[in-house]
Each structure stands twice: as structure tokens, then as C-alpha cells.
Design a protein around this motif. Sequence first.
Motif, PDB file in Angstrom:
ATOM      1  N   ASP A  62       0.811  -1.220   0.000  1.00  0.00           N
ATOM      2  CA  ASP A  62       0.000   0.000   0.000  1.00  0.00           C
ATOM      3  C   ASP A  62       0.840   1.263   0.000  1.00  0.00           C
ATOM      4  O   ASP A  62       0.311   2.357  -0.216  1.00  0.00           O
ATOM      5  CB  ASP A  62      -0.936   0.016   1.218  1.00  0.00           C
ATOM      6  N   ILE A  63       2.132   1.145   0.304  1.00  0.00           N
ATOM      7  CA  ILE A  63       2.998   2.317   0.288  1.00  0.00           C
ATOM      8  C   ILE A  63       4.131   2.086  -0.710  1.00  0.00           C
ATOM      9  O   ILE A  63       4.560   0.955  -0.918  1.00  0.00           O
ATOM     10  CB  ILE A  63       3.562   2.636   1.688  1.00  0.00           C
ATOM     11  N   LYS A  64       4.628   3.160  -1.294  1.00  0.00           N
ATOM     12  CA  LYS A  64       5.627   3.055  -2.363  1.00  0.00           C
ATOM     13  C   LYS A  64       7.016   3.497  -1.920  1.00  0.00           C
ATOM     14  O   LYS A  64       8.001   3.216  -2.590  1.00  0.00           O
ATOM     15  CB  LYS A  64       5.189   3.895  -3.574  1.00  0.00           C
ATOM     16  N   VAL A  65       7.097   4.230  -0.816  1.00  0.00           N
ATOM     17  CA  VAL A  65       8.378   4.690  -0.289  1.00  0.00           C
ATOM     18  C   VAL A  65       8.375   4.447   1.221  1.00  0.00           C
ATOM     19  O   VAL A  65       7.322   4.484   1.853  1.00  0.00           O
ATOM     20  CB  VAL A  65       8.589   6.191  -0.581  1.00  0.00           C
ATOM     21  N   ALA A  66       9.554   4.161   1.789  1.00  0.00           N
ATOM     22  CA  ALA A  66       9.709   3.880   3.213  1.00  0.00           C
ATOM     23  C   ALA A  66       9.090   2.540   3.600  1.00  0.00           C
ATOM     24  O   ALA A  66       8.818   2.288   4.764  1.00  0.00           O
ATOM     25  CB  ALA A  66       9.132   4.998   4.080  1.00  0.00           C
ATOM     26  N   GLU A  67       8.868   1.659   2.600  1.00  0.00           N
ATOM     27  CA  GLU A  67       8.316   0.342   2.915  1.00  0.00           C
ATOM     28  C   GLU A  67       9.299  -0.494   3.729  1.00  0.00           C
ATOM     29  O   GLU A  67       8.891  -1.379   4.485  1.00  0.00           O
ATOM     30  CB  GLU A  67       7.904  -0.402   1.636  1.00  0.00           C
ATOM     31  N   ASP A  68      10.597  -0.206   3.611  1.00  0.00           N
ATOM     32  CA  ASP A  68      11.597  -0.939   4.387  1.00  0.00           C
ATOM     33  C   ASP A  68      11.446  -0.640   5.878  1.00  0.00           C
ATOM     34  O   ASP A  68      11.414  -1.547   6.714  1.00  0.00           O
ATOM     35  CB  ASP A  68      13.013  -0.557   3.936  1.00  0.00           C
ATOM     36  N   LEU A  69      11.377   0.655   6.207  1.00  0.00           N
ATOM     37  CA  LEU A  69      11.198   1.039   7.613  1.00  0.00           C
ATOM     38  C   LEU A  69       9.861   0.541   8.133  1.00  0.00           C
ATOM     39  O   LEU A  69       9.762   0.055   9.270  1.00  0.00           O
ATOM     40  CB  LEU A  69      11.286   2.563   7.753  1.00  0.00           C
ATOM     41  N   ASP A  70       8.830   0.627   7.313  1.00  0.00           N
ATOM     42  CA  ASP A  70       7.503   0.127   7.707  1.00  0.00           C
ATOM     43  C   ASP A  70       7.577  -1.358   8.052  1.00  0.00           C
ATOM     44  O   ASP A  70       6.975  -1.812   9.032  1.00  0.00           O
ATOM     45  CB  ASP A  70       6.511   0.360   6.567  1.00  0.00           C
ATOM     46  N   PHE A  71       8.349  -2.121   7.266  1.00  0.00           N
ATOM     47  CA  PHE A  71       8.486  -3.553   7.523  1.00  0.00           C
ATOM     48  C   PHE A  71       9.225  -3.804   8.836  1.00  0.00           C
ATOM     49  O   PHE A  71       8.832  -4.680   9.619  1.00  0.00           O
ATOM     50  CB  PHE A  71       9.232  -4.235   6.374  1.00  0.00           C
ATOM     51  N   LEU A  72      10.269  -3.042   9.116  1.00  0.00           N
ATOM     52  CA  LEU A  72      11.012  -3.214  10.366  1.00  0.00           C
ATOM     53  C   LEU A  72      10.111  -2.951  11.576  1.00  0.00           C
ATOM     54  O   LEU A  72      10.208  -3.635  12.594  1.00  0.00           O
ATOM     55  CB  LEU A  72      12.230  -2.286  10.394  1.00  0.00           C
ATOM     56  N   ILE A  73       9.253  -1.950  11.455  1.00  0.00           N
ATOM     57  CA  ILE A  73       8.296  -1.675  12.532  1.00  0.00           C
ATOM     58  C   ILE A  73       7.338  -2.860  12.688  1.00  0.00           C
ATOM     59  O   ILE A  73       7.021  -3.289  13.795  1.00  0.00           O
ATOM     60  CB  ILE A  73       7.504  -0.385  12.242  1.00  0.00           C
ATOM     61  N   GLU A  74       6.895  -3.415  11.563  1.00  0.00           N
ATOM     62  CA  GLU A  74       5.938  -4.519  11.559  1.00  0.00           C
ATOM     63  C   GLU A  74       6.496  -5.762  12.246  1.00  0.00           C
ATOM     64  O   GLU A  74       5.775  -6.470  12.955  1.00  0.00           O
ATOM     65  CB  GLU A  74       5.545  -4.837  10.118  1.00  0.00           C
ATOM     66  N   VAL A  75       7.790  -6.037  12.048  1.00  0.00           N
ATOM     67  CA  VAL A  75       8.365  -7.278  12.574  1.00  0.00           C
ATOM     68  C   VAL A  75       9.021  -7.091  13.947  1.00  0.00           C
ATOM     69  O   VAL A  75       9.564  -8.040  14.505  1.00  0.00           O
ATOM     70  CB  VAL A  75       9.399  -7.880  11.600  1.00  0.00           C
ATOM     71  N   LEU A  76       8.947  -5.876  14.481  1.00  0.00           N
ATOM     72  CA  LEU A  76       9.647  -5.582  15.728  1.00  0.00           C
ATOM     73  C   LEU A  76       9.309  -6.561  16.848  1.00  0.00           C
ATOM     74  O   LEU A  76      10.191  -7.016  17.583  1.00  0.00           O
ATOM     75  CB  LEU A  76       9.327  -4.150  16.164  1.00  0.00           C
TER      76      LEU A  76
END
Length: 325
Positions: A176-190
Motif C-alpha cells: 500500500d505504500i511506495k516509499v519507506a516500505e523498508d522502515l515500515d516492515f522493520l516496525i511490523e516485525v519488531l
Amino acid sequence: MKKPLLSIIVPVYKVEEYIKSCLDSILSQTFRDYEVILVDDGSPDNSGTICDEYALRDGRFRVIHKLNGGLSAARNDALDMAQGRYVTFIDSDDEYGSPTTIEENMAILEADGAIDLLQYPYVYVDGAMEVLHLVPEKVLSRQGFLDSMLNEEVPGYTWIKIYKADIFKRKRFSCDIKVAEDLDFLIEVLDGIDKVFLSERGQYRYYKRDGSLVVNKTVSKEMDVAGVYQRLLETSVQYSGTDALARANFFFVALGHLLRTVAMFGDGCSEGLNGLMPFVPDSSILFSGLKGRNRLKLLQIKAVGLKRYAALNVFFKRRKLKNIR
């Protein structure tokens, strides 16, 4: 057939000029127990053909050809077929900077099975300019990992990290997002990470390209970043042990990004300001190590309020942009 220890995932789109350097840097690695999953994301050039050529040359390379669906979808498709006990990513226009990068870091992971995620150094390359990003070697807990994301010691990049494959059993990248998906993923798996190792060994070479997503800014992409920054702040509140100073300094990272976006693209972005309201630092942190410029900004916010501070800041940013143009 024996499964590989490491899965290397390479999303591929319109990189025929660079992809051979990327894949050759993988082949040059002294570590050999890996598979490479190349995802041709509907590339309109010869990138997909080049992928097929490498797969014919080396049985460890596998290729997925698919309709264009974006970076996150490409990564997710590769994760569905990854067989390694560990997973890492490399962008198809980047490369490994040393032939022992993977071997040195996999040795750390094999020596300590409790490590869920390892980060290693990278070099930012912009033409003739090269900047090394290296963090002193250390072990982090989940809380320490969160604090390090807030103080930007752990950058929100997927490609300088090696993950336990178990992390991906229930988690995927957001499409759903095109930029900062890497940081979003790190938050998700924290919540699934207990131990992180910051390594000083090896090197990833990240190249700034004119056609990259990071370079081609749009209002939707910039608001994606703003939303992920806000999510990181929200997550930090859920952990009672979060470093208040790290959160305060990151608040100004998020605020600065939002105000630049409003200045560039218009007042339609300003609703993001309401999302940052709950995270305005308390005055008590003013003389507790807050960065100099952030201290001045906080004094201004406390004097006139966040919304008025933002309006004045955007006004002067727009004047500066107008003069540049």
C-alpha cells in the motif's frame, strides 16, 4: 536436495545497465551456500533476459517473471518461494563492496543462533562522492533496536540486513505504500525480534540513480514517508522503556519531513500535522541532551504552538524554494 543456508532476493525492474554488476558481485562472494531469487517485475528492457542468462549459467539462480506490481510485491513473491534459513535483499542496481561480505556476516549468525537480524555497513555512492556508514559493533535487544531506529543508528533499509527466515512466516512487505516500505516492515516485525547484531564487517554499495523511487518525489510518496515516521513514533509509545531523548529527536525528523512536503506540494498535506501532535516533546527534555537545533525548535513550538510554528516554517521554506527557482 539440500536447502540453501541463505536466500538472496533481487527485485529487478529496468536495470539492464547495472544488473550484471549486481549479479557478478553475488557470484564473487566467497560464501557459496545460497540461492538467488531474481524477480523480473515486468521490466520493459532486457533485464529479464539477463536474469535468464544467469540462471542458465548457475543453478543457484532462479527467475520469476511477473507483471509489474511494485517493489514490495516483487519481494513478497520471492519470499513465497525462498528456502533459506536466512534471507537478505539486494537492489538490482547496487552491489556488494567486498567478496567476503556475506561470508563474514553469515559466520556471525551461524555462531549465535539467537540473532534474529544482522545489519552490516554500507557505502552511499553519488557520482564521485562516497560516504561510508558504519556503526560500532554491538548487540541490541528489541528495545535497543527500536531506540536505534529512532536515533537513526539503524537506518530503515532492508538491503543491509540479513534476517532469520522465520521472521517472514507471518509478515510481508506492505504493497500500500511506495516509499519507506523498508522502515515500515522493520516496525511490523519488531515484536518478533529479540536479538539484533550490528556488524562492522563487509560492505554494501548503494548507488544513487536519477530514476530511483527515492529521487523521483511526489506528494503521495512523501506522505507515505510521513505516515511511516508517525507509525514509528506511535510504536515507540507502546514500549515503556523507549529512550525519550531518541523519540524527541526523531519527532523533529518526522516534523521536518512533513513541513518540507507541505512547502513543496501544498497545504493538502498539512493534515499530517495532527498525527504528530501527541508526540511534541515535553519541555523537561530541553536540557537533557536534545540536539541544539531541536532545542531551539522546541522552544519556538512551546512559545507559539505547533500549528503556528508549522505555518511560519512552511512560509519561509516556500519563499526559499521560490528564490531558488
